[in-house]
Design an enzyme around this catalytic site. Structure first.
Site, mmCIF file in Angstrom:
data_model
loop_
_atom_site.group_PDB
_atom_site.id
_atom_site.type_symbol
_atom_site.label_atom_id
_atom_site.label_comp_id
_atom_site.label_asym_id
_atom_site.label_seq_id
_atom_site.Cartn_x
_atom_site.Cartn_y
_atom_site.Cartn_z
ATOM 1 N N CYS A 108 5.221 12.899 35.857
ATOM 2 C CA CYS A 108 4.167 12.404 34.624
ATOM 3 C C CYS A 108 4.920 11.722 33.612
ATOM 4 O O CYS A 108 6.120 12.362 33.328
ATOM 5 C CB CYS A 108 3.425 13.228 34.417
ATOM 6 N N CYS A 131 -0.194 31.590 30.766
ATOM 7 C CA CYS A 131 -0.140 30.272 31.456
ATOM 8 C C CYS A 131 1.077 30.597 32.284
ATOM 9 O O CYS A 131 2.328 30.815 31.776
ATOM 10 C CB CYS A 131 0.000 29.138 30.428
ATOM 11 N N LEU A 184 -6.617 14.039 34.616
ATOM 12 C CA LEU A 184 -7.069 12.802 34.941
ATOM 13 C C LEU A 184 -6.403 11.633 34.201
ATOM 14 O O LEU A 184 -5.580 10.689 34.666
ATOM 15 C CB LEU A 184 -8.713 12.553 34.539
ATOM 16 N N CYS A 224 5.244 14.197 30.265
ATOM 17 C CA CYS A 224 5.763 15.656 30.443
ATOM 18 C C CYS A 224 7.323 15.860 30.477
ATOM 19 O O CYS A 224 7.922 15.307 31.114
ATOM 20 C CB CYS A 224 4.900 15.992 31.688
ATOM 21 N N GLU A 234 9.286 29.376 32.861
ATOM 22 C CA GLU A 234 8.571 29.670 31.525
ATOM 23 C C GLU A 234 7.006 30.328 32.134
ATOM 24 O O GLU A 234 6.540 29.913 32.554
ATOM 25 C CB GLU A 234 8.515 28.633 30.699
ATOM 26 N N CYS A 248 9.517 20.581 38.453
ATOM 27 C CA CYS A 248 8.151 19.880 39.064
ATOM 28 C C CYS A 248 8.693 18.439 39.648
ATOM 29 O O CYS A 248 9.380 17.932 39.170
ATOM 30 C CB CYS A 248 7.053 19.687 37.936
ATOM 31 N N CYS A 280 1.424 22.564 26.132
ATOM 32 C CA CYS A 280 1.240 21.628 27.535
ATOM 33 C C CYS A 280 2.312 20.455 27.658
ATOM 34 O O CYS A 280 2.367 19.764 26.736
ATOM 35 C CB CYS A 280 -0.056 21.028 27.728
HETATM 36 N N1 SAH Z 1 1.184 19.799 37.633
HETATM 37 C C1 SAH Z 1 -0.159 20.336 37.162
HETATM 38 C C2 SAH Z 1 -0.045 21.602 36.352
HETATM 39 C C3 SAH Z 1 0.302 21.334 34.682
HETATM 40 S S1 SAH Z 1 -1.002 21.499 33.418
HETATM 41 C C4 SAH Z 1 -1.160 19.088 36.320
HETATM 42 O O1 SAH Z 1 -0.417 18.111 36.544
HETATM 43 O O2 SAH Z 1 -2.049 19.459 36.288
HETATM 44 C C5 SAH Z 1 -0.417 20.843 32.422
HETATM 45 C C6 SAH Z 1 -1.425 19.879 31.528
HETATM 46 O O3 SAH Z 1 -0.774 19.271 30.535
HETATM 47 C C7 SAH Z 1 -1.889 18.824 32.802
HETATM 48 O O4 SAH Z 1 -3.056 18.518 32.595
HETATM 49 C C8 SAH Z 1 -0.923 17.685 31.974
HETATM 50 O O5 SAH Z 1 -1.529 16.502 32.137
HETATM 51 C C9 SAH Z 1 -0.957 17.934 30.514
HETATM 52 N N2 SAH Z 1 0.308 17.608 29.859
HETATM 53 C C10 SAH Z 1 1.550 17.323 30.302
HETATM 54 N N3 SAH Z 1 2.456 16.870 29.476
HETATM 55 C C11 SAH Z 1 1.921 16.825 28.278
HETATM 56 C C12 SAH Z 1 1.999 16.700 26.876
HETATM 57 N N4 SAH Z 1 3.172 16.088 26.396
HETATM 58 N N5 SAH Z 1 1.247 16.820 26.177
HETATM 59 C C13 SAH Z 1 -0.092 17.271 26.277
HETATM 60 N N6 SAH Z 1 -0.464 17.505 27.574
HETATM 61 C C14 SAH Z 1 0.361 17.442 28.617
#
Ligand code: SAH
Length: 341
Positions: free
Chosen positions: A114, A103, A217, A117, A90, A110, A334
């Site tokens: 997390c 983006c 973070l 996510c 995507e 992945c 995100c």
């Molecule tokens: N793997 C990398 C790139 C993904 S960036 C990383 O972890 O940074 C995507 C961003 O969206 C990250 O900061 C992640 O923490 C955030 N994210 C993931 N799931 C989310 C959600 N359900 N709602 C809001 N932000 C989310």
């Protein structure tokens, strides 16, 4: 499978063309693919017909194919793009009045698990090649006739995948994205986001051409982060902050920290104060993201007033912004990229 051209740097392209061609041929092809952004090799009208035939017999352009497209009420577009091996990724375009942001994904799926996510549910299928990373940008720029020249185009490697677990390909893609003879994006307009792969942050810092660094973070204590982001069991928060401290920022650069706010989990005033303490000694700014909900995600989104209160505390110490959710209605925001309609 024939070799693809997108993803090749000029010397690679010279090699792929083989002996017996003048050196300017590779440059003509390079220009057509990356600067003019042709959709097909036969469109490279500067080449003699014979060479075009020869090219198409041994090389393919290798742009991703459109599988599905979703449009949000806020103007965001989400693209489901097909790769040579039929896997899909995507890519999201977020248009704004004076700047556009694309983006892009760095992996199919992945491996970082997390808890908030949706992409995590896919697991990792494979790394993207440099061509597949660059191809997403070329596809969107072509589709919307976007130009790199005005410096109003931003690229964020914040789609599917963990870019630092595919670092070599991400760096090669970045070199192609910023090459003035080709795509010509500004280096400071490209950002990658990592869940915190500590040794790779150090490696990234040694690259002469590299995206800006953003770090997810997402928690204010070691223990909380370990629960939300299991990767922390391998790379502790303490080591992550030490790597951030040692990271060689360029004069125009700040470290960005992203923080997903989860209702009643990590969104209290005490969390905000701890975030300030963790980051106080860094040249940092903070982007807050209120959770984007999704099926199977058990966390809740905090109220806007809570988000503002959190921002108010952090902002007293360093720049702190709230990221506007884009394309939530089409699952483009995100943490929502999961390759479904
Ligand atoms: N793997 C990398 C790139 C993904 S960036 C990383 O972890 O940074 C995507 C961003 O969206 C990250 O900061 C992640 O923490 C955030 N994210 C993931 N799931 C989310 C959600 N359900 N709602 C809001 N932000 C989310």
């Amino acid at each position: 499978m024939p070799q693809t051209i997108v993803g090749l740097e000029l010397p690679d392209l010279q090699k792929a063309l083989g002996e017996g061609h003048p050196a300017y041929r590779a440059r003509q092809i390079y220009d057509a693919v990356y600067r003019q952004r042709v959709a097909d090799l036969v469109q490279i009208s500067t080449l003699p017909v014979n060479l075009r035939k020869e090219l198409t017999s041994k090389l393919t352009l290798g742009l991703p194919k459109l599988v599905a497209e979703y449009s949000s009420s806020d103007g965001t577009r989400r693209y489901l793009l097909g790769l040579e091996d039929q896997r899909t990724i995507e890519t999201v375009l977020m248009p704004e009045e004076r700047r556009d942001t694309i983006c892009i994904s760095s992996q199919v799926g992945c491996p970082v698990n997390c808890q908030f996510c949706l992409t995590a549910l896919l697991g990792l299928e494979r790394n993207l090649t440099p061509g597949e990373i660059v191809g997403q940008v070329l596809f969107v720029m072509r589709t919307h006739q976007l130009s790199a020249a005005s410096e109003q185009l931003n690229i964020v490697m914040m789609g599917m995948g963990e870019p630092l677990l595919n670092l070599a390909n991400v760096i090669k893609a970045t070199r192609l994205l910023v090459d003035r003879e080709g795509i010509g994006l500004a280096e400071r307009r490209i950002t990658l986001s990592t869940a915190g792969i500590v040794p790779k942050i150090e490696e990234l810092g040694r690259e002469p051409i590299r995206p800006k660094l953003a770090i997810s973070l997402n928690a204010s204590t070691e223990e909380q982060r370990r629960e939300l982001m299991p990767i922390t069991r391998k790379y502790s928060l303490k080591d992550l902050l030490a790597a951030a401290k040692a990271y060689p920022l360029r004069p125009w650069e700040k470290l960005t920290f992203e923080y997903v706010l989860l209702k009643d989990v990590n969104d209290t005033d005490a969390d905000a104060r701890r975030v300030v303490k963790l980051l106080a000694h860094l040249n940092a700014k903070v982007n807050l993201i209120a959770l984007n909900p999704g099926p199977g995600i058990t966390f809740e989104t905090p109220e806007p007033a809570r988000v503002h209160a959190f921002q108010g505390i952090v902002r007293r110490a360093m720049p702190c912004f709230v990221r506007k959710p884009r394309g939530r209605d089409i699952f483009a925001a995100c943490g929502q990229l999961k390759r479904e309609g």
